[in-house]
Design a protein around this motif. Structure first.
Motif, PDB file in Angstrom:
ATOM      1  N   VAL A  17       2.800  -1.407 -13.481  1.00 12.77           N
ATOM      2  CA  VAL A  17       3.420  -2.724 -13.538  1.00 12.77           C
ATOM      3  C   VAL A  17       4.409  -2.885 -12.381  1.00 12.77           C
ATOM      4  O   VAL A  17       5.414  -2.169 -12.321  1.00 12.77           O
ATOM      5  CB  VAL A  17       4.155  -2.936 -14.882  1.00 12.77           C
ATOM      6  N   VAL A  18       4.113  -3.809 -11.476  1.00 15.60           N
ATOM      7  CA  VAL A  18       5.005  -4.035 -10.343  1.00 15.60           C
ATOM      8  C   VAL A  18       6.021  -5.139 -10.637  1.00 15.60           C
ATOM      9  O   VAL A  18       7.060  -5.216 -10.000  1.00 15.60           O
ATOM     10  CB  VAL A  18       4.206  -4.359  -9.059  1.00 15.60           C
ATOM     11  N   GLU A  19       5.724  -5.993 -11.633  1.00 17.79           N
ATOM     12  CA  GLU A  19       6.681  -7.035 -12.010  1.00 17.79           C
ATOM     13  C   GLU A  19       6.358  -7.542 -13.413  1.00 17.79           C
ATOM     14  O   GLU A  19       5.220  -7.454 -13.882  1.00 17.79           O
ATOM     15  CB  GLU A  19       6.642  -8.203 -11.016  1.00 17.79           C
ATOM     16  N   GLY A  20       7.379  -8.031 -14.092  1.00 22.71           N
ATOM     17  CA  GLY A  20       7.187  -8.671 -15.383  1.00 22.71           C
ATOM     18  C   GLY A  20       7.178  -7.717 -16.552  1.00 22.71           C
ATOM     19  O   GLY A  20       7.259  -6.503 -16.428  1.00 22.71           O
ATOM     20  N   GLU A  21       7.090  -8.306 -17.748  1.00 23.55           N
ATOM     21  CA  GLU A  21       6.970  -7.571 -18.999  1.00 23.55           C
ATOM     22  C   GLU A  21       6.483  -8.532 -20.062  1.00 23.55           C
ATOM     23  O   GLU A  21       6.347  -9.736 -19.805  1.00 23.55           O
ATOM     24  CB  GLU A  21       8.310  -6.947 -19.413  1.00 23.55           C
ATOM     25  N   GLY A  22       6.210  -8.007 -21.243  1.00 22.40           N
ATOM     26  CA  GLY A  22       5.792  -8.868 -22.340  1.00 22.40           C
ATOM     27  C   GLY A  22       4.423  -8.566 -22.882  1.00 22.40           C
ATOM     28  O   GLY A  22       4.060  -9.056 -23.958  1.00 22.40           O
ATOM     29  N   VAL A  23       3.628  -7.759 -22.143  1.00 21.19           N
ATOM     30  CA  VAL A  23       2.320  -7.352 -22.646  1.00 21.19           C
ATOM     31  C   VAL A  23       2.440  -5.965 -23.258  1.00 21.19           C
ATOM     32  O   VAL A  23       3.154  -5.105 -22.741  1.00 21.19           O
ATOM     33  CB  VAL A  23       1.267  -7.367 -21.522  1.00 21.19           C
ATOM     34  N   ARG A  76       6.947  -6.022  -1.246  1.00 20.15           N
ATOM     35  CA  ARG A  76       6.723  -5.759  -2.662  1.00 20.15           C
ATOM     36  C   ARG A  76       5.364  -6.267  -3.143  1.00 20.15           C
ATOM     37  O   ARG A  76       4.995  -7.415  -2.924  1.00 20.15           O
ATOM     38  CB  ARG A  76       7.821  -6.398  -3.499  1.00 20.15           C
ATOM     39  N   GLY A  77       4.642  -5.370  -3.824  1.00 18.57           N
ATOM     40  CA  GLY A  77       3.381  -5.715  -4.456  1.00 18.57           C
ATOM     41  C   GLY A  77       2.148  -5.489  -3.609  1.00 18.57           C
ATOM     42  O   GLY A  77       1.043  -5.383  -4.141  1.00 18.57           O
ATOM     43  N   ASP A  78       2.294  -5.447  -2.287  1.00 18.54           N
ATOM     44  CA  ASP A  78       1.123  -5.288  -1.421  1.00 18.54           C
ATOM     45  C   ASP A  78       0.391  -3.988  -1.727  1.00 18.54           C
ATOM     46  O   ASP A  78       1.009  -2.962  -2.028  1.00 18.54           O
ATOM     47  CB  ASP A  78       1.532  -5.302   0.052  1.00 18.54           C
ATOM     48  N   LEU A  79      -0.931  -4.016  -1.632  1.00 17.94           N
ATOM     49  CA  LEU A  79      -1.767  -2.845  -1.876  1.00 17.94           C
ATOM     50  C   LEU A  79      -2.544  -2.496  -0.620  1.00 17.94           C
ATOM     51  O   LEU A  79      -3.013  -3.386   0.095  1.00 17.94           O
ATOM     52  CB  LEU A  79      -2.756  -3.111  -3.010  1.00 17.94           C
ATOM     53  N   PHE A  80      -2.698  -1.205  -0.345  1.00 22.58           N
ATOM     54  CA  PHE A  80      -3.495  -0.801   0.803  1.00 22.58           C
ATOM     55  C   PHE A  80      -4.251   0.483   0.495  1.00 22.58           C
ATOM     56  O   PHE A  80      -3.877   1.256  -0.393  1.00 22.58           O
ATOM     57  CB  PHE A  80      -2.634  -0.643   2.065  1.00 22.58           C
ATOM     58  N   VAL A  81      -5.331   0.687   1.256  1.00 25.09           N
ATOM     59  CA  VAL A  81      -6.248   1.804   1.058  1.00 25.09           C
ATOM     60  C   VAL A  81      -6.124   2.787   2.206  1.00 25.09           C
ATOM     61  O   VAL A  81      -6.026   2.388   3.370  1.00 25.09           O
ATOM     62  CB  VAL A  81      -7.702   1.286   0.969  1.00 25.09           C
ATOM     63  N   VAL A  82      -6.140   4.077   1.856  1.00 22.68           N
ATOM     64  CA  VAL A  82      -6.180   5.156   2.844  1.00 22.68           C
ATOM     65  C   VAL A  82      -7.488   5.929   2.628  1.00 22.68           C
ATOM     66  O   VAL A  82      -7.609   6.685   1.667  1.00 22.68           O
ATOM     67  CB  VAL A  82      -4.976   6.101   2.707  1.00 22.68           C
ATOM     68  N   PRO A  83      -8.497   5.740   3.490  1.00 19.16           N
ATOM     69  CA  PRO A  83      -9.759   6.462   3.322  1.00 19.16           C
ATOM     70  C   PRO A  83      -9.613   7.957   3.629  1.00 19.16           C
ATOM     71  O   PRO A  83      -8.618   8.400   4.221  1.00 19.16           O
ATOM     72  CB  PRO A  83     -10.694   5.788   4.341  1.00 19.16           C
ATOM     73  N   SER A  84     -10.621   8.710   3.264  1.00 25.23           N
ATOM     74  CA  SER A  84     -10.622  10.156   3.477  1.00 25.23           C
ATOM     75  C   SER A  84     -10.434  10.501   4.950  1.00 25.23           C
ATOM     76  O   SER A  84     -11.103   9.960   5.831  1.00 25.23           O
ATOM     77  CB  SER A  84     -11.938  10.749   2.969  1.00 25.23           C
ATOM     78  N   TRP A  85      -9.502  11.414   5.187  1.00 25.19           N
ATOM     79  CA  TRP A  85      -9.216  12.023   6.489  1.00 25.19           C
ATOM     80  C   TRP A  85      -8.720  11.028   7.536  1.00 25.19           C
ATOM     81  O   TRP A  85      -8.734  11.283   8.732  1.00 25.19           O
ATOM     82  CB  TRP A  85     -10.429  12.797   7.025  1.00 25.19           C
TER      83      TRP A  85
END
Length: 390
Positions: free
Chosen positions: A139-145, A335-344
């Motif tokens: 959870v990067v933000e919020g609550e209630g679930v 805040r919140g951004d997502l990124f991928v780091v592939p193998s090697w």
């Protein structure tokens, strides 16, 4: 280099197509060689000498590429989906997966990892189901679930990490008047590739007893005490029996590491870089058999050494800002951004966070990876720039 393809030939019906190519250390191209290759094709055979460059490269060459998804845009699209797409059995979950641009449109962040933003509207329930894929929520933000795992309601709040091993019944319910979004991580691509997945629908609705909103779940009351294992608990199943790792404990651990470093006692993985791994309190192992989860805090102005690892990772910025470099690609992240780091692919991160954009004054990053799989197979390898590969 490969001398073969997998396009089915209309004349022979064989998916194997071999091409004789001239070159150093290659067989001489002759009619006899061509005839040999046609024989291989008809019997569905592929000689190693035509494939070795692809099958046995000098180092990993991931099919995935580095990529960044902006949280602001993900949340906006998820909110629109909340207005248009039901959460019931038709779609089962209002989960929107990250699709790595080099994986052919499949909903896979990497060849082994799935990441998605899930969105639940006020008063909604996500119906119960179970699957063999190992999963978590962050959870990067919020609550209630509340997620309900094995009929145990577990609160979801900002900064919380909630693992759930495969084949456990689970549902969600939003007990508030506000929508909530979070990220899901699963090993769907890994189980898809290995053809090991199972799925089963559960109840359409959870009971009134499961709609309660306790501050602490039963799993936390039993397992959530540092260093203390309940004697009443026997052998546990695969994955952590603790269903929620609360942000207050993660935050304190990271802050203490940086404080110890400032006092001259060490405790960080490198200067200005604190990190923790979420672990199973019953065994000390990773929280899930196929997924490792970590939290990293990088002090303002600190920069991590470039590191390569076998296997892939997905990161989400929990707080702060900075510059991330994966291979030859660099991004400024918030805040919140997502990124991928592939193998090697080499990864380095510079923190530019401060008191205006981070509660901790540092760059906080949540990471999950497929490391347990590679360690179990003894295929794990790491190289930090300036050191010897191990």
């Amino acid at each position: 280099m490969t001398d073969s393809t997998t396009t089915t030939d209309a004349a022979t019906g064989s998916p194997v197509r071999l091409q004789a190519v001239s070159g150093e250390d290659r067989p001489e191209v002759t009619p006899a060689l061509e005839e040999l290759y046609r024989g291989f094709e008809s019997e569905l055979l592929v000689p190693l000498w035509t494939e070795i460059g692809d099958l046995m490269p000098a180092h990993p060459r991931s099919r995935a590429v580095p990529h960044l998804w902006r949280w602001e845009r993900l949340r906006e699209l998820a909110a629109r989906a909340g207005d248009l797409v039901p959460v019931g059995r038709g779609g089962e979950r209002r989960a929107i997966a990250l699709a790595n641009p080099s994986l052919g449109g499949r909903p896979f962040a990497t060849p082994t990892l799935w990441a998605a933003i899930q969105y639940l509207m006020p008063g909604e329930d996500a119906p119960e189901h179970r699957h063999t894929q190992h999963a978590f929520r962050f959870v990067v933000e919020g609550e209630g679930v509340w997620t309900v795992v094995g009929r145990d309601p577990v609160a979801m709040r900002r900064g919380d990490f909630l693992p759930q091993a495969g084949w456990n019944w689970h549902a969600h319910h939003n007990a508030t008047s506000e929508p909530m979004a979070w990220i899901d991580g699963l090993d769907i691509p890994f189980q898809y590739a290995t053809e090991t997945q199972f799925f089963e629908f559960g109840r359409d609705e959870i009971s009134d007893a499961e709609r309660i909103t306790p501050d602490r779940s039963r799993s936390e009351r039993l397992w959530g005490h540092p260093g203390l294992r309940p004697l009443s608990a026997g052998a546990t199943g695969p994955g952590s029996p603790l269903l929620a790792y609360r942000w207050e404990h993660t935050d304190r651990a990271l802050a203490d590491q940086l404080a110890l470093e400032a006092e001259g006692f060490g405790g960080t993985v490198e200067p200005g870089h604190a990190a923790v791994r979420f672990s199973d309190p019953a065994t000390g192992a990773d929280v899930l058999p196929t997924v490792r989860a970590e939290m990293h805090r990088i002090a303002r102005g600190a920069e991590t050494a470039p590191v390569r690892e076998t296997g892939s990772s997905v990161y989400q910025v929990f707080d702060g800002s900075g510059t991330v470099t994966v291979g030859k690609t660099s991004w400024t992240v918030t805040r919140g951004d997502l990124f991928v780091v592939p193998s090697w692919q080499p990864l380095s991160i510079r923190s530019e966070a401060g008191s205006t954009d981070s509660d901790s004054g540092a760059l906080d990053l949540f990471r999950f990876s497929d490391s347990p799989v590679f360690e179990a197979l003894r295929l794990n390898r790491t190289h930090v720039e300036g050191t010897t590969t191990r």
